[in-house]
Design an enzyme around this catalytic site. Sequence first.
Site, PDB file in Angstrom:
ATOM      1  CG  LEU A 155      -1.953  -1.171   1.245  1.00  7.18           C
ATOM      2  CD1 LEU A 155      -2.698  -1.214   2.573  1.00  7.18           C
ATOM      3  CD2 LEU A 155      -2.938  -1.042   0.084  1.00  7.18           C
ATOM      4  N   GLY A 156       1.991   1.182  -0.717  1.00  2.00           N
ATOM      5  CA  GLY A 156       2.842   2.361  -0.902  1.00  2.00           C
ATOM      6  C   GLY A 156       2.176   3.272  -1.927  1.00  2.00           C
ATOM      7  CB  ILE A 158       2.439   1.957  -7.132  1.00  2.99           C
ATOM      8  CG1 ILE A 158       3.610   2.796  -7.675  1.00  2.99           C
ATOM      9  CG2 ILE A 158       1.697   1.284  -8.299  1.00  2.99           C
ATOM     10  CD1 ILE A 158       4.669   2.021  -8.426  1.00  2.99           C
ATOM     11  CB  THR A 232       2.351  -3.485 -12.556  1.00  2.00           C
ATOM     12  OG1 THR A 232       1.824  -3.180 -11.257  1.00  2.00           O
ATOM     13  CG2 THR A 232       1.218  -3.702 -13.532  1.00  2.00           C
ATOM     14  NE  ARG A 234      12.144  -4.589 -10.575  1.00  6.63           N
ATOM     15  CZ  ARG A 234      11.667  -3.406 -10.994  1.00  6.63           C
ATOM     16  NH1 ARG A 234      10.461  -3.317 -11.505  1.00  6.63           N
ATOM     17  NH2 ARG A 234      12.416  -2.320 -10.920  1.00  6.63           N
ATOM     18  CD  GLU A 262      11.039  -8.066 -16.924  1.00  6.57           C
ATOM     19  OE1 GLU A 262      11.629  -7.010 -17.200  1.00  6.57           O
ATOM     20  OE2 GLU A 262      10.147  -8.137 -16.073  1.00  6.57           O
ATOM     21  CG  HIS A 281       9.341  -4.148 -17.028  1.00  3.06           C
ATOM     22  ND1 HIS A 281      10.205  -4.821 -16.203  1.00  3.06           N
ATOM     23  CD2 HIS A 281       8.974  -3.050 -16.317  1.00  3.06           C
ATOM     24  CE1 HIS A 281      10.363  -4.165 -15.069  1.00  3.06           C
ATOM     25  NE2 HIS A 281       9.614  -3.069 -15.111  1.00  3.06           N
TER      26      HIS A 281
END
Length: 325
Positions: A155-156, A158, A232, A234, A262, A281
């Site tokens: 809940l940072g 983003i 979204t 890592r 990736e 990404h």
Amino acid sequence: MKPKCVVALALPDDIIERLATRYEVAAWNGSDAMSQQRLSDALAGAEGLLCALSTPVSATIIDQATELKVISTISVGVDHIAMPAATRCGIPVGHTPGVLVDSTADLAVALMLASTRRIAEADQWVRESQWTQGWQSDLLLGTDISQATVGLVGLGPIGEAVARRLRGFGCKLVGWNRTPRVIEDVEPMTLDQVFEQADVVSLHTALTEETRHIASRERLALMRTGATLINTGRGLLVDEHALIDELGSGRLRAGLDVFREEPLPPHHPFLAMRNVVLLPHVGSATLSTRSAMLQRALENLNAGMSDLPLAWCANPEVYHREPYI
Ligand code: DGY
């Protein structure tokens, strides 16, 4: 003589030219990522490094780069950099928090809608000329986000921005954060409860030793049949083998912008699955966000090369310790 800096990714000529007015620039312009050997060689005598996610900066590379005064990455995440080694060597690592919050939150919501409403699958279906009848009552049925419980893991800034957007959809929001955090309309829960109770689980936590495989096989098994996992953050936040099993059995759906490896290797099992939406990404990939990220990264680089504190430093503890000898 100008101080040397290494630019470990291809950047537009005008940026390199700007840097060259102040520094001797060793710039990588290959279409693939710079190899570890090339990076290590280029860093001989360099005081600054400008890099991004595609270039891992290992402890060995940091230890060998004896003149290095600053590492500046064009990303908020610093999991591609050996942070303990940088801190041990007294090297500040600059990153770009803040400016990519909205773009990444938008993309997470886009993936939620794409997955629950089967948008990518439907687009492909039309392109494959499978749309041979008109409106059909049971064609490509999805689920309603407005009736869903959405679980936010992290809940940072983003996670909070995603919650802000989802309030408009009227769905129920539940969430977990490593350190308890109250966000309007988000019911706090344990991590296991979030996985158990949400129809859509969305990952918004940084990758650390603690959060690696936070979406473990056990937690994925707790998810409701038909639920969707959105990532979204890592790739390594998810036990990818376990997710492949869950998607393969058709029990879960997913929307993924990030992967363990990736680019996604050819023949990866995800590529053959219709119940997963795959993106390369691109969470922060808008013109204005990428330009703001680059701006911050250049400011960090310039500050570090001038022995000034970085405005956006991922290891601020370097400024409160004795120099490493
Ligand atoms: C970051 O900045 O860490 C993103 O993953 C890439 O924009």
